[in-house]
Design a protein around this motif. Structure first.
Motif, mmCIF file in Angstrom:
data_model
loop_
_atom_site.group_PDB
_atom_site.id
_atom_site.type_symbol
_atom_site.label_atom_id
_atom_site.label_comp_id
_atom_site.label_asym_id
_atom_site.label_seq_id
_atom_site.Cartn_x
_atom_site.Cartn_y
_atom_site.Cartn_z
ATOM 1 N N GLY A 156 -4.199 19.203 -6.350
ATOM 2 C CA GLY A 156 -3.737 20.243 -6.202
ATOM 3 C C GLY A 156 -2.736 20.885 -7.202
ATOM 4 O O GLY A 156 -1.818 20.244 -7.655
ATOM 5 N N ALA A 157 -3.160 22.115 -7.746
ATOM 6 C CA ALA A 157 -2.316 22.485 -8.950
ATOM 7 C C ALA A 157 -1.496 23.917 -8.457
ATOM 8 O O ALA A 157 -1.658 24.934 -9.444
ATOM 9 C CB ALA A 157 -3.136 22.618 -9.987
ATOM 10 N N GLY A 158 -1.170 24.076 -7.559
ATOM 11 C CA GLY A 158 -0.290 25.209 -7.176
ATOM 12 C C GLY A 158 1.119 24.893 -7.967
ATOM 13 O O GLY A 158 1.439 23.922 -8.670
ATOM 14 N N SER A 182 -7.041 20.111 -10.692
ATOM 15 C CA SER A 182 -7.092 21.538 -10.216
ATOM 16 C C SER A 182 -8.602 21.813 -9.853
ATOM 17 O O SER A 182 -9.538 21.727 -10.594
ATOM 18 C CB SER A 182 -6.670 22.314 -11.568
ATOM 19 N N ALA A 183 -8.612 22.451 -8.617
ATOM 20 C CA ALA A 183 -9.944 22.928 -8.229
ATOM 21 C C ALA A 183 -10.424 24.321 -9.042
ATOM 22 O O ALA A 183 -11.579 24.584 -9.075
ATOM 23 C CB ALA A 183 -9.978 23.320 -7.030
ATOM 24 N N THR A 184 -9.715 24.781 -9.735
ATOM 25 C CA THR A 184 -10.028 26.019 -10.501
ATOM 26 C C THR A 184 -9.830 25.926 -12.016
ATOM 27 O O THR A 184 -9.462 24.840 -12.517
ATOM 28 C CB THR A 184 -8.861 27.185 -10.185
ATOM 29 N N ASN A 185 -10.460 26.708 -12.560
ATOM 30 C CA ASN A 185 -10.947 26.571 -13.996
ATOM 31 C C ASN A 185 -9.505 27.062 -14.807
ATOM 32 O O ASN A 185 -9.110 26.355 -15.717
ATOM 33 C CB ASN A 185 -11.942 27.723 -14.358
ATOM 34 N N THR A 186 -8.657 27.973 -14.338
ATOM 35 C CA THR A 186 -7.375 28.226 -15.021
ATOM 36 C C THR A 186 -6.316 27.935 -14.000
ATOM 37 O O THR A 186 -6.559 28.204 -12.724
ATOM 38 C CB THR A 186 -7.376 29.775 -15.346
ATOM 39 N N LEU A 187 -5.226 28.012 -14.264
ATOM 40 C CA LEU A 187 -3.935 27.754 -13.638
ATOM 41 C C LEU A 187 -3.740 29.179 -13.075
ATOM 42 O O LEU A 187 -3.812 30.283 -13.583
ATOM 43 C CB LEU A 187 -2.869 27.215 -14.143
ATOM 44 N N SER A 205 -1.917 15.403 -17.960
ATOM 45 C CA SER A 205 -3.421 15.568 -17.997
ATOM 46 C C SER A 205 -4.078 16.724 -17.158
ATOM 47 O O SER A 205 -3.540 16.259 -15.820
ATOM 48 C CB SER A 205 -4.291 14.102 -18.202
ATOM 49 N N LEU A 206 -4.484 17.554 -17.722
ATOM 50 C CA LEU A 206 -5.039 18.715 -16.520
ATOM 51 C C LEU A 206 -6.672 18.506 -16.354
ATOM 52 O O LEU A 206 -7.183 18.589 -17.542
ATOM 53 C CB LEU A 206 -4.545 19.880 -17.204
ATOM 54 N N LEU A 207 -6.976 18.065 -15.378
ATOM 55 C CA LEU A 207 -8.328 18.298 -14.876
ATOM 56 C C LEU A 207 -8.891 19.426 -14.461
ATOM 57 O O LEU A 207 -8.487 19.484 -13.204
ATOM 58 C CB LEU A 207 -8.738 16.827 -14.177
ATOM 59 N N SER A 208 -9.389 20.260 -15.086
ATOM 60 C CA SER A 208 -9.738 21.543 -14.355
ATOM 61 C C SER A 208 -11.135 21.605 -13.664
ATOM 62 O O SER A 208 -11.942 20.966 -13.945
ATOM 63 C CB SER A 208 -9.517 22.773 -15.316
ATOM 64 N N ASN A 209 -11.203 22.583 -12.900
ATOM 65 C CA ASN A 209 -12.517 22.800 -12.071
ATOM 66 C C ASN A 209 -13.003 21.684 -11.482
ATOM 67 O O ASN A 209 -14.209 21.264 -11.640
ATOM 68 C CB ASN A 209 -13.468 23.318 -13.284
ATOM 69 N N ARG A 210 -12.135 20.827 -10.960
ATOM 70 C CA ARG A 210 -12.348 19.491 -10.315
ATOM 71 C C ARG A 210 -12.066 19.468 -8.827
ATOM 72 O O ARG A 210 -10.756 19.737 -8.652
ATOM 73 C CB ARG A 210 -11.882 18.356 -11.064
ATOM 74 N N VAL A 211 -12.886 19.433 -7.943
ATOM 75 C CA VAL A 211 -12.711 19.259 -6.527
ATOM 76 C C VAL A 211 -12.599 18.010 -5.966
ATOM 77 O O VAL A 211 -13.413 17.026 -6.117
ATOM 78 C CB VAL A 211 -13.451 20.301 -5.641
ATOM 79 N N ALA A 212 -11.459 17.629 -5.425
ATOM 80 C CA ALA A 212 -11.418 16.226 -4.874
ATOM 81 C C ALA A 212 -12.122 16.180 -3.649
ATOM 82 O O ALA A 212 -12.203 17.063 -2.821
ATOM 83 C CB ALA A 212 -9.921 15.838 -4.595
ATOM 84 N N ALA A 219 -7.641 5.541 -5.882
ATOM 85 C CA ALA A 219 -8.711 6.297 -6.481
ATOM 86 C C ALA A 219 -8.885 7.580 -5.944
ATOM 87 O O ALA A 219 -8.635 7.759 -4.530
ATOM 88 C CB ALA A 219 -9.970 5.588 -6.382
ATOM 89 N N VAL A 220 -9.074 8.787 -6.599
ATOM 90 C CA VAL A 220 -9.630 9.912 -6.130
ATOM 91 C C VAL A 220 -10.841 10.150 -6.588
ATOM 92 O O VAL A 220 -11.055 10.239 -7.999
ATOM 93 C CB VAL A 220 -8.544 11.145 -6.834
ATOM 94 N N HIS A 221 -11.665 10.537 -5.594
ATOM 95 C CA HIS A 221 -13.256 10.776 -5.841
ATOM 96 C C HIS A 221 -13.242 12.362 -5.901
ATOM 97 O O HIS A 221 -12.646 13.038 -5.068
ATOM 98 C CB HIS A 221 -13.918 10.082 -4.833
ATOM 99 N N LEU A 222 -13.972 12.814 -7.129
ATOM 100 C CA LEU A 222 -14.515 14.129 -7.267
ATOM 101 C C LEU A 222 -15.724 14.274 -6.843
ATOM 102 O O LEU A 222 -16.501 13.612 -6.907
ATOM 103 C CB LEU A 222 -13.907 14.554 -8.738
ATOM 104 N N GLN A 223 -15.885 15.869 -6.576
ATOM 105 C CA GLN A 223 -17.228 16.340 -5.935
ATOM 106 C C GLN A 223 -18.259 16.045 -7.119
ATOM 107 O O GLN A 223 -19.327 15.940 -7.162
ATOM 108 C CB GLN A 223 -17.192 17.812 -5.718
ATOM 109 N N SER A 224 -17.870 15.914 -8.324
ATOM 110 C CA SER A 224 -18.693 15.956 -9.675
ATOM 111 C C SER A 224 -18.779 14.428 -9.813
ATOM 112 O O SER A 224 -20.008 14.199 -10.633
ATOM 113 C CB SER A 224 -17.805 16.127 -10.839
#
Ligand SMILES: Cc1cc2nc3c(=O)[nH]c(=O)nc-3n(C[C@H](O)[C@H](O)[C@H](O)COP(=O)(O)OP(=O)(O)OC[C@H]3O[C@@H](n4cnc5c(N)ncnc54)[C@H](O)[C@@H]3O)c2cc1C
Length: 367
Positions: A156-158, A182-187, A205-212, A219-224
């Motif tokens: 979560g990147a609020g 961050s679930a979105t592409n940009t903050l 490290s910012l991992l953009s466009n990734r949904v947990a 571990a955190v698993h991502l939809q990707s």
């Protein structure tokens, strides 16, 4: 005697308490119900994590305030409101009867969307629980002897998550590797690009466009399909409404926040007022934020007084925009007003003056 019950010692209610000092309500018995005997000011929490403040700098002790305001304090949590008997049912078994009720209980963490978040992640709310967790993390990280970096992953990147990620990176420095998912592409917001640059400069490290999709131990698993290994996971996935408010029969918005009119009065119960993040003003769509919760203090204090004195209520229109000051770990901050943004060490010192000024208003000594 009429009975006024205040639920929660949030930003608006500390103002209500302060307003009663030297200006008491005649023939009104007032009770404050709060799970903790202090109110943490979230705006200074990242500064505490970064090591710039002692915890005492960031909390408002309630005992001196209630004593000076002539308010009875019950340290417990409200669980339900019985509108047939006009009683609040509390976690300790007590029932508090009221003629007039005011609610400023804030939001609760929204952990429901990610399986495993409630079990394996540290949540930002309740803030008191986060504080305890951070004290434990601090102790573990500062006293360990191995060279391996502790991997801290924020989901979560609020604004709150970003501030805390930067604060932890600053405080623990080379002992940790902090990642922000961050679930979105940009903050979000107009300051998104500035924050992205600052995260990179500070080594987060910012991992953009990734949904947990799932959190498990380690571990955190991502939809990707990616799996991010983590020693500590912090769920900064946002906040939602406490379910007990709607279940008690109060009319809420579609997200479960208490729906209020321009007087901060419940649209379903005329003897209930609500302010801060737990409430939604039906005629004003505003973000849930501490800034608006603070601003709601004077109007709710005034209208509680008017209601008890059978005087006309005063309409309140929250400002359309507000100033946000986002700290970035190293006594540096970004100020944002609509699309306009400024940054620098001077912004942090400006924020520091504002925050300390706010706290000073409520810093009373016990008589
Ligand atoms: C890390 C972090 C940093 C933030 N920084 C900022 C910032 O810089 N600027 C900004 O505008 N916003 C910020 N926010 C958001 C801000 O914290 C909230 O918008 C704000 O706290 C809302 O204020 P409130 O008075 O509605 O609720 P709160 O501040 O949450 O206060 C609610 C009170 O009610 C009590 N309570 C809860 N449930 C019950 C119950 N059932 N019965 C009785 N009492 C109860 C709680 O213990 C608490 O004391 C931040 C949030 C976080 C997590």
């Amino acid at each position: 005697m009429k009975r006024l019950v205040l639920l929660g010692a949030g930003h608006a209610h500390v103002h209500v308490l302060k307003s009663l000092i030297g200006s008491p309500l005649a023939k009104v018995a007032i009770t404050l119900i709060s799970p903790y005997d202090r109110q943490v000011y979230s705006g200074m929490l990242p500064g505490w994590v970064a090591g710039h403040y002692a915890l005492d700098d960031c909390v408002i002790p309630l005992a001196p305030l209630v004593a000076a305001a002539g308010v009875h304090f019950q340290q417990t949590t409200a669980m339900h409101i019985d509108f047939i008997r006009n009683e609040v049912h509390c976690a300790n078994g007590n029932k508090a009867a009221f003629d007039l009720l005011a609610i400023d209980t804030g939001p609760v963490a929204d952990l429901s969307l990610i399986p495993g978040a409630a079990e394996y992640a540290i949540s930002l709310r309740p803030i008191e629980a986060f504080i305890e967790s951070f004290e434990r993390i601090k102790n573990t990280i500062l006293t360990r002897s191995t060279q391996h970096k502790i991997r801290i992953v924020f989901v979560g990147a609020g604004a709150g998550g970003i501030e805390l990620a930067l604060a932890m990176q600053h405080f623990f420095s080379s002992r940790v590797a902090v990642t922000l998912v961050s679930a979105t592409n940009t903050l979000p917001g107009s300051v998104g690009p500035k924050l992205t640059r600052i995260l990179a400069q500070q080594g987060v490290s910012l991992l953009s466009n990734r949904v947990a999709s799932r959190i498990e131990r380690g571990a955190v698993h991502l939809q990707s399909g990616e799996i991010i290994e983590a020693d500590i996971v912090i769920a900064a996935t946002g906040a939602t409404a406490a379910a007990w408010l709607g279940k008690s029969g109060l009319q809420t918005d579609e997200r479960g926040f208490v729906l209020v009119n321009d007087y901060l009065q419940s649209v379903s119960h005329e003897n209930v007022f609500a302010a801060g993040d737990c409430a939604t003003m039906m005629n004003f769509i505003r973000p849930k934020s501490g800034v608006y919760a603070v601003r709601a203090g004077p109007p709710i204090a005034l209208n509680l007084r008017h209601y008890l004195n059978n005087e006309p209520l005063a309409a309140y229109a929250p400002q359309a925009r507000s100033l946000y000051l986002i700290s970035t770990g190293d006594k540096y901050a970004i100020a944002s007003w609509g699309n306009f943004a400024l940054q620098g060490h001077w912004v942090w010192h400006w924020k520091d003056r504002i925050d300390r000024g706010f706290m000073a208003k409520y810093a009373l000594e016990l008589p």
